[in-house]
Design a protein around this motif. Structure first.
Motif, PDB file in Angstrom:
ATOM      1  N   ILE A   1       0.868  -1.076   0.086  1.00  0.00           N
ATOM      2  CA  ILE A   1      -0.004   0.025  -0.110  1.00  0.00           C
ATOM      3  C   ILE A   1       0.980   1.321  -0.015  1.00  0.00           C
ATOM      4  N   HIS A   2       2.016   1.346   0.943  1.00  0.00           N
ATOM      5  CA  HIS A   2       2.642   2.572   0.954  1.00  0.00           C
ATOM      6  C   HIS A   2       3.652   2.746  -0.154  1.00  0.00           C
ATOM      7  N   CYS A   3       3.977   1.406  -0.967  1.00  0.00           N
ATOM      8  CA  CYS A   3       4.761   1.525  -2.076  1.00  0.00           C
ATOM      9  C   CYS A   3       3.951   2.232  -3.396  1.00  0.00           C
ATOM     10  N   ASP A   4       2.702   1.815  -3.568  1.00  0.00           N
ATOM     11  CA  ASP A   4       1.791   2.175  -4.249  1.00  0.00           C
ATOM     12  C   ASP A   4       1.494   3.820  -4.120  1.00  0.00           C
ATOM     13  N   GLU A   5       1.543   4.341  -2.837  1.00  0.00           N
ATOM     14  CA  GLU A   5       1.093   5.713  -2.616  1.00  0.00           C
ATOM     15  C   GLU A   5       2.462   6.214  -3.021  1.00  0.00           C
ATOM     16  N   ILE A   6       3.490   5.772  -2.661  1.00  0.00           N
ATOM     17  CA  ILE A   6       4.699   6.578  -3.235  1.00  0.00           C
ATOM     18  C   ILE A   6       4.972   6.658  -4.614  1.00  0.00           C
ATOM     19  N   THR A   7       4.552   5.519  -5.286  1.00  0.00           N
ATOM     20  CA  THR A   7       4.312   5.611  -6.898  1.00  0.00           C
ATOM     21  C   THR A   7       3.450   6.511  -7.384  1.00  0.00           C
ATOM     22  N   ASN A   8       2.180   6.455  -6.790  1.00  0.00           N
ATOM     23  CA  ASN A   8       1.187   7.530  -7.428  1.00  0.00           C
ATOM     24  C   ASN A   8       1.716   8.905  -7.312  1.00  0.00           C
ATOM     25  N   SER A   9       2.422   9.286  -5.880  1.00  0.00           N
ATOM     26  CA  SER A   9       2.690  10.554  -5.757  1.00  0.00           C
ATOM     27  C   SER A   9       4.024  10.905  -6.828  1.00  0.00           C
ATOM     28  N   ALA A  10       5.024   9.893  -6.946  1.00  0.00           N
ATOM     29  CA  ALA A  10       6.090  10.228  -7.899  1.00  0.00           C
ATOM     30  C   ALA A  10       5.291  10.646  -9.259  1.00  0.00           C
ATOM     31  N   LYS A  11       4.344   9.694  -9.666  1.00  0.00           N
ATOM     32  CA  LYS A  11       3.781   9.953 -11.031  1.00  0.00           C
ATOM     33  C   LYS A  11       3.039  11.300 -11.050  1.00  0.00           C
ATOM     34  N   TYR A  12       2.426  11.903  -9.839  1.00  0.00           N
ATOM     35  CA  TYR A  12       1.986  12.888  -9.947  1.00  0.00           C
ATOM     36  C   TYR A  12       2.859  14.228 -10.200  1.00  0.00           C
ATOM     37  N   LEU A  13       3.945  13.964  -9.170  1.00  0.00           N
ATOM     38  CA  LEU A  13       4.932  14.873  -9.682  1.00  0.00           C
ATOM     39  C   LEU A  13       5.533  15.160 -10.760  1.00  0.00           C
ATOM     40  N   SER A  14       5.833  13.899 -11.386  1.00  0.00           N
ATOM     41  CA  SER A  14       6.369  13.856 -12.669  1.00  0.00           C
ATOM     42  C   SER A  14       5.497  14.448 -13.780  1.00  0.00           C
ATOM     43  N   SER A  15       4.190  14.500 -13.639  1.00  0.00           N
ATOM     44  CA  SER A  15       3.240  14.792 -14.580  1.00  0.00           C
ATOM     45  C   SER A  15       3.272  16.552 -14.220  1.00  0.00           C
ATOM     46  N   ILE A  16       3.215  17.141 -13.023  1.00  0.00           N
ATOM     47  CA  ILE A  16       3.554  18.436 -12.888  1.00  0.00           C
ATOM     48  C   ILE A  16       4.744  18.999 -13.539  1.00  0.00           C
ATOM     49  N   LEU A  17       5.899  18.283 -13.410  1.00  0.00           N
ATOM     50  CA  LEU A  17       7.232  18.663 -13.934  1.00  0.00           C
ATOM     51  C   LEU A  17       6.953  18.585 -15.501  1.00  0.00           C
ATOM     52  N   ASN A  18       6.337  17.672 -16.051  1.00  0.00           N
ATOM     53  CA  ASN A  18       6.366  17.821 -17.684  1.00  0.00           C
ATOM     54  C   ASN A  18       5.479  19.022 -18.078  1.00  0.00           C
ATOM     55  N   GLN A  19       4.400  19.263 -17.277  1.00  0.00           N
ATOM     56  CA  GLN A  19       3.746  20.245 -17.530  1.00  0.00           C
ATOM     57  C   GLN A  19       4.377  21.616 -17.662  1.00  0.00           C
ATOM     58  N   PHE A  20       5.334  21.848 -16.605  1.00  0.00           N
ATOM     59  CA  PHE A  20       6.033  23.098 -16.578  1.00  0.00           C
ATOM     60  C   PHE A  20       7.074  22.881 -17.698  1.00  0.00           C
ATOM     61  N   SER A  21       7.675  21.761 -18.029  1.00  0.00           N
ATOM     62  CA  SER A  21       8.601  21.696 -18.931  1.00  0.00           C
ATOM     63  C   SER A  21       8.075  22.081 -20.428  1.00  0.00           C
ATOM     64  N   GLU A  22       6.956  21.513 -20.555  1.00  0.00           N
ATOM     65  CA  GLU A  22       6.372  22.002 -21.804  1.00  0.00           C
ATOM     66  C   GLU A  22       6.066  23.465 -22.083  1.00  0.00           C
ATOM     67  N   LEU A  23       6.025  24.134 -21.151  1.00  0.00           N
ATOM     68  CA  LEU A  23       5.842  25.455 -21.219  1.00  0.00           C
ATOM     69  C   LEU A  23       7.254  26.395 -21.342  1.00  0.00           C
ATOM     70  N   LEU A  24       8.276  25.627 -20.905  1.00  0.00           N
ATOM     71  CA  LEU A  24       9.685  26.517 -20.820  1.00  0.00           C
ATOM     72  C   LEU A  24      10.254  26.202 -22.229  1.00  0.00           C
ATOM     73  N   VAL A  25       9.758  26.443 -23.293  1.00  0.00           N
ATOM     74  CA  VAL A  25      10.366  26.259 -24.624  1.00  0.00           C
ATOM     75  C   VAL A  25      11.002  27.568 -24.902  1.00  0.00           C
ATOM     76  N   ASP A  26      12.179  27.429 -25.381  1.00  0.00           N
ATOM     77  CA  ASP A  26      12.786  28.542 -25.713  1.00  0.00           C
ATOM     78  C   ASP A  26      11.900  29.382 -27.150  1.00  0.00           C
ATOM     79  N   GLU A  27      11.345  30.453 -26.846  1.00  0.00           N
ATOM     80  CA  GLU A  27      10.496  30.937 -27.934  1.00  0.00           C
ATOM     81  C   GLU A  27      10.775  32.447 -28.084  1.00  0.00           C
ATOM     82  N   GLN A  28      11.025  32.999 -29.445  1.00  0.00           N
ATOM     83  CA  GLN A  28      11.302  34.253 -29.317  1.00  0.00           C
ATOM     84  C   GLN A  28      10.032  35.174 -29.592  1.00  0.00           C
TER      85      GLN A  28
END
Length: 186
Positions: A11-38
Motif C-alpha cells: 500500500i505504501h509503495c503504491d502511494e509513493i509511486t502514485n505521488s511520484a507519477k503525479y509530481l512527474s506530470s507536474i514537472l512535464n507540464q512546466f517543461s512543456e511551457l519552458l520552450v525557448d521561444e522568441q
C-alpha cells in the motif's frame, strides 16, 4: 517499533509511486511551457479564429483582422487554449453553449474578454482559482496549475488578468457566466 506487513508495504509503495507519477506530470507540464521561444509579431485574429472549428460550442468572436501583438505566439496560444478549455468543460452539461471573445484595442492597451454562459463559479472557488494546485476537478483530471501558469505568464509580459461572474443578455435571453479579461500593454 512495529513491523509492516507485506500488504502495508505494498500500500505504501503504491502511494509513493502514485505521488511520484503525479509530481512527474507536474514537472512535464512546466517543461512543456519552458520552450525557448522568441518574441514575434502575430495576428490575434488568426489565433482566435481556430476556435470556430470546435463544432460543439457556438463561438462569437469580435476581433478585427488587423490586430497584431508582439509576444510569445505559442505560449500566448496555449494560455488562450487553457482559458477556453476551462469554459468548454464548464459548458459540458448545458444544452446551449456559447463562448464570446471580444478584442478591444486602444492607444495604450489591448483587452481580450472571454465570456461563457456556464453559470459562473461559486465565489469561494473564484477567489482561489489562480492559486497553485487549486482545482475543482478530481486530482487525476487536473493538477491545479493551469490558471496559476496563465496568470504568471500574463504578469510576466506586463499584463493583468481578471475573472468574475457576470449576467448578460444574448439574443433576448438572460445568461449567467464567467468573464475572463486579459489586459495587455501596447
Amino acid at each position: 517499533c512495529e513491523l509492516l506487513t507485506k500488504e502495508d508495504v505494498k500500500i505504501h509503495c503504491d502511494e509513493i509511486t502514485n505521488s511520484a507519477k503525479y509530481l512527474s506530470s507536474i514537472l512535464n507540464q512546466f517543461s512543456e511551457l519552458l520552450v525557448d521561444e522568441q518574441k514575434s509579431t502575430f495576428s490575434l485574429y488568426e489565433i482566435l479564429n481556430k476556435y470556430k472549428n470546435i463544432k460543439t460550442i457556438t463561438f462569437i468572436i469580435n476581433c478585427k483582422k488587423n490586430i497584431y501583438i508582439n509576444s510569445y505566439k505559442n505560449m500566448f496560444s496555449k494560455i488562450l487554449d487553457k482559458i477556453i478549455e476551462n469554459s468548454i468543460i464548464a459548458l459540458n452539461n448545458l444544452e446551449e453553449k456559447f463562448i464570446f471573445i471580444d478584442v478591444i484595442k486602444t492607444q495604450s492597451n489591448l483587452k481580450i474578454i472571454i465570456k461563457d454562459n456556464a453559470n459562473g463559479i461559486d465565489d469561494n472557488v473564484l477567489k482561489n482559482i489562480f492559486e497553485p494546485y487549486f482545482t475543482t476537478y478530481h486530482q487525476i483530471q487536473g493538477k491545479g496549475l493551469g490558471l496559476y501558469i496563465v496568470e504568471n505568464f500574463i504578469q510576466n509580459i506586463d499584463g493583468k488578468i481578471f475573472v468574475e461572474n457576470c449576467n448578460f443578455i444574448y439574443e433576448n435571453k438572460n445568461y449567467k457566466g464567467l468573464v475572463t479579461t486579459i489586459l495587455l500593454p501596447l
